[in-house]
Design an enzyme around this catalytic site. Sequence first.
Site, PDB file in Angstrom:
ATOM      1  N   LYS A 172      15.859  16.180 -10.819  1.00 22.80           N
ATOM      2  CA  LYS A 172      15.816  16.531  -9.301  1.00 22.80           C
ATOM      3  C   LYS A 172      16.544  15.215  -8.578  1.00 22.80           C
ATOM      4  O   LYS A 172      17.353  14.565  -7.991  1.00 22.80           O
ATOM      5  CB  LYS A 172      15.110  17.114  -9.209  1.00 22.80           C
ATOM      6  CG  LYS A 172      14.277  18.487  -9.702  1.00 22.80           C
ATOM      7  CD  LYS A 172      13.454  18.801  -8.746  1.00 22.80           C
ATOM      8  CE  LYS A 172      12.059  18.388  -9.038  1.00 22.80           C
ATOM      9  NZ  LYS A 172      11.513  17.658 -10.226  1.00 22.80           N
ATOM     10  N   ARG A 230       7.329  22.751  -2.605  1.00 26.30           N
ATOM     11  CA  ARG A 230       6.937  23.345  -4.273  1.00 26.30           C
ATOM     12  C   ARG A 230       5.486  24.252  -3.594  1.00 26.30           C
ATOM     13  O   ARG A 230       5.160  24.732  -5.101  1.00 26.30           O
ATOM     14  CB  ARG A 230       6.073  21.899  -4.338  1.00 26.30           C
ATOM     15  CG  ARG A 230       7.058  20.835  -5.452  1.00 26.30           C
ATOM     16  CD  ARG A 230       5.338  20.287  -5.808  1.00 26.30           C
ATOM     17  NE  ARG A 230       6.065  19.264  -7.103  1.00 26.30           N
ATOM     18  CZ  ARG A 230       6.844  18.416  -7.311  1.00 26.30           C
ATOM     19  NH1 ARG A 230       6.715  17.027  -5.653  1.00 26.30           N
ATOM     20  NH2 ARG A 230       6.973  17.374  -8.458  1.00 26.30           N
TER      21      ARG A 230
HETATM   22  P1  ADP Z   1      12.602  15.337 -11.813  1.00 25.03           P
HETATM   23  O1  ADP Z   1      13.102  14.393 -10.615  1.00 25.03           O
HETATM   24  O2  ADP Z   1      13.142  16.333 -11.409  1.00 25.03           O
HETATM   25  O3  ADP Z   1      11.113  14.843 -11.964  1.00 25.03           O
HETATM   26  P2  ADP Z   1      13.770  13.102 -12.958  1.00 25.03           P
HETATM   27  O4  ADP Z   1      15.193  12.679 -11.962  1.00 25.03           O
HETATM   28  O5  ADP Z   1      13.096  11.951 -12.314  1.00 25.03           O
HETATM   29  O6  ADP Z   1      13.345  14.113 -12.636  1.00 25.03           O
HETATM   30  O7  ADP Z   1      14.338  12.538 -14.346  1.00 25.03           O
HETATM   31  C1  ADP Z   1      13.612  12.821 -15.356  1.00 25.03           C
HETATM   32  C2  ADP Z   1      13.632  11.873 -16.312  1.00 25.03           C
HETATM   33  O8  ADP Z   1      14.980  12.451 -17.358  1.00 25.03           O
HETATM   34  C3  ADP Z   1      13.734  10.699 -16.152  1.00 25.03           C
HETATM   35  O9  ADP Z   1      13.845   9.337 -17.017  1.00 25.03           O
HETATM   36  C4  ADP Z   1      15.895  10.384 -16.486  1.00 25.03           C
HETATM   37  O10 ADP Z   1      15.731   9.338 -16.323  1.00 25.03           O
HETATM   38  C5  ADP Z   1      16.133  11.561 -17.234  1.00 25.03           C
HETATM   39  N1  ADP Z   1      17.697  12.233 -16.761  1.00 25.03           N
HETATM   40  C6  ADP Z   1      17.594  12.747 -15.957  1.00 25.03           C
HETATM   41  N2  ADP Z   1      18.403  13.606 -16.017  1.00 25.03           N
HETATM   42  C7  ADP Z   1      19.009  13.610 -16.978  1.00 25.03           C
HETATM   43  C8  ADP Z   1      19.686  13.839 -17.818  1.00 25.03           C
HETATM   44  N3  ADP Z   1      21.182  14.773 -17.456  1.00 25.03           N
HETATM   45  N4  ADP Z   1      19.627  14.071 -19.739  1.00 25.03           N
HETATM   46  C9  ADP Z   1      19.074  13.236 -19.852  1.00 25.03           C
HETATM   47  N5  ADP Z   1      18.205  12.438 -19.101  1.00 25.03           N
HETATM   48  C10 ADP Z   1      18.258  12.805 -17.207  1.00 25.03           C
HETATM   49  P1  AMP Z   2       7.385  14.568  -7.958  1.00 27.99           P
HETATM   50  O1  AMP Z   2       7.895  12.413  -7.663  1.00 27.99           O
HETATM   51  O2  AMP Z   2       8.274  15.110  -7.432  1.00 27.99           O
HETATM   52  O3  AMP Z   2       7.691  14.565  -9.601  1.00 27.99           O
HETATM   53  O4  AMP Z   2       5.733  14.289  -7.374  1.00 27.99           O
HETATM   54  C1  AMP Z   2       4.878  13.598  -7.979  1.00 27.99           C
HETATM   55  C2  AMP Z   2       3.948  14.635  -7.311  1.00 27.99           C
HETATM   56  O5  AMP Z   2       3.698  14.283  -6.729  1.00 27.99           O
HETATM   57  C3  AMP Z   2       3.218  16.243  -7.982  1.00 27.99           C
HETATM   58  O6  AMP Z   2       2.966  15.993  -9.508  1.00 27.99           O
HETATM   59  C4  AMP Z   2       2.640  16.323  -7.259  1.00 27.99           C
HETATM   60  O7  AMP Z   2       1.143  15.547  -7.371  1.00 27.99           O
HETATM   61  C5  AMP Z   2       2.876  15.145  -5.652  1.00 27.99           C
HETATM   62  N1  AMP Z   2       3.389  16.063  -4.386  1.00 27.99           N
HETATM   63  C6  AMP Z   2       4.649  15.503  -4.773  1.00 27.99           C
HETATM   64  N2  AMP Z   2       5.738  16.569  -3.729  1.00 27.99           N
HETATM   65  C7  AMP Z   2       5.289  17.626  -3.554  1.00 27.99           C
HETATM   66  C8  AMP Z   2       5.279  18.484  -2.527  1.00 27.99           C
HETATM   67  N3  AMP Z   2       5.726  19.223  -2.327  1.00 27.99           N
HETATM   68  N4  AMP Z   2       3.256  19.664  -2.456  1.00 27.99           N
HETATM   69  C9  AMP Z   2       2.587  19.063  -3.761  1.00 27.99           C
HETATM   70  N5  AMP Z   2       2.323  18.428  -4.464  1.00 27.99           N
HETATM   71  C10 AMP Z   2       3.195  17.220  -3.943  1.00 27.99           C
END
Ligand code: ADP
Ligand code: AMP
Length: 213
Positions: free
Chosen positions: A13, A88
């Site tokens: 995301k 969320r």
């Molecule tokens: P989220 O915001 O949904 O938690 P991230 O954008 O931080 O996820 O992505 C999670 C991990 O996967 C990161 O290490 C990112 O660099 C990697 N990643 C993101 N998109 C892809 C993709 N299309 N293929 C492989 N790895 C990816």
């Molecule tokens: P993220 O960086 O989006 O993976 O969020 C990291 C952590 O922050 C999550 O596991 C939650 O503990 C908290 N968090 C982020 N966004 C929310 C939300 N909209 N509602 C509740 N907790 C959140």
Amino acid sequence: MKIIMLGAPGAGKGTQAKLIAEKYNIPHISTGDIFRANIKEGTELGKKAKTYMDKGELVPDELVVDLVVDRVAKDDAKNGYVLDGFPRTIPQAEALDAALAKLGDKVDYAIDVDVPDENIINRMSGRRACVACGGTYHIVHIPTKVEGICDACGGELILRDDDKPETVKKRLDVYHEQTQPLIDYYTEKEILKTVDGTVDMMDVFASIVNILS
Ligand code: ADP
Ligand code: AMP
């Protein structure tokens, strides 16, 4: 253009939200980044949020909703924004819709980045986040030019505490229980778009651009 990113933790995301924000010149609003910035600054909000984040739980709705409602009302969000990590829960989605409705406004797209649970643990254990700018990389799939150093700002890269496998498992359970119901919520509103998040990051982005244009 008002966009919500949906998907499991680690689905990509944040990675896609950054690309969308750059292309369409709209702010990228990540609640996770806001909490991490508050933790770094040692604020009261940061202290409260950390106790939940460390356990892989969601921060309570009342600590999140006002923060986002205030943020999307700022001037720079007038032409749209991409929300990453919010809503969320169903109450968060309802609160956002109610706040936007008061302004005669609504969410345009909810984009679900679809990645099966099997891929998530690998994504999270390889994720590296910049302590300075929040930039996100993957040690295998999206490596930096210099190991351990952020390409964008030169900051130090770390493995997030909540990306350790035991916490990731909890976060996935929480996702399925509390966040996945949003897929039905936005399907009913006829704004849900699903993209395959398992392909290369730029191919995921191409699918999203196709939806938005
Ligand atoms: P989220 O915001 O949904 O938690 P991230 O954008 O931080 O996820 O992505 C999670 C991990 O996967 C990161 O290490 C990112 O660099 C990697 N990643 C993101 N998109 C892809 C993709 N299309 N293929 C492989 N790895 C990816
Ligand atoms: P993220 O960086 O989006 O993976 O969020 C990291 C952590 O922050 C999550 O596991 C939650 O503990 C908290 N968090 C982020 N966004 C929310 C939300 N909209 N509602 C509740 N907790 C959140």
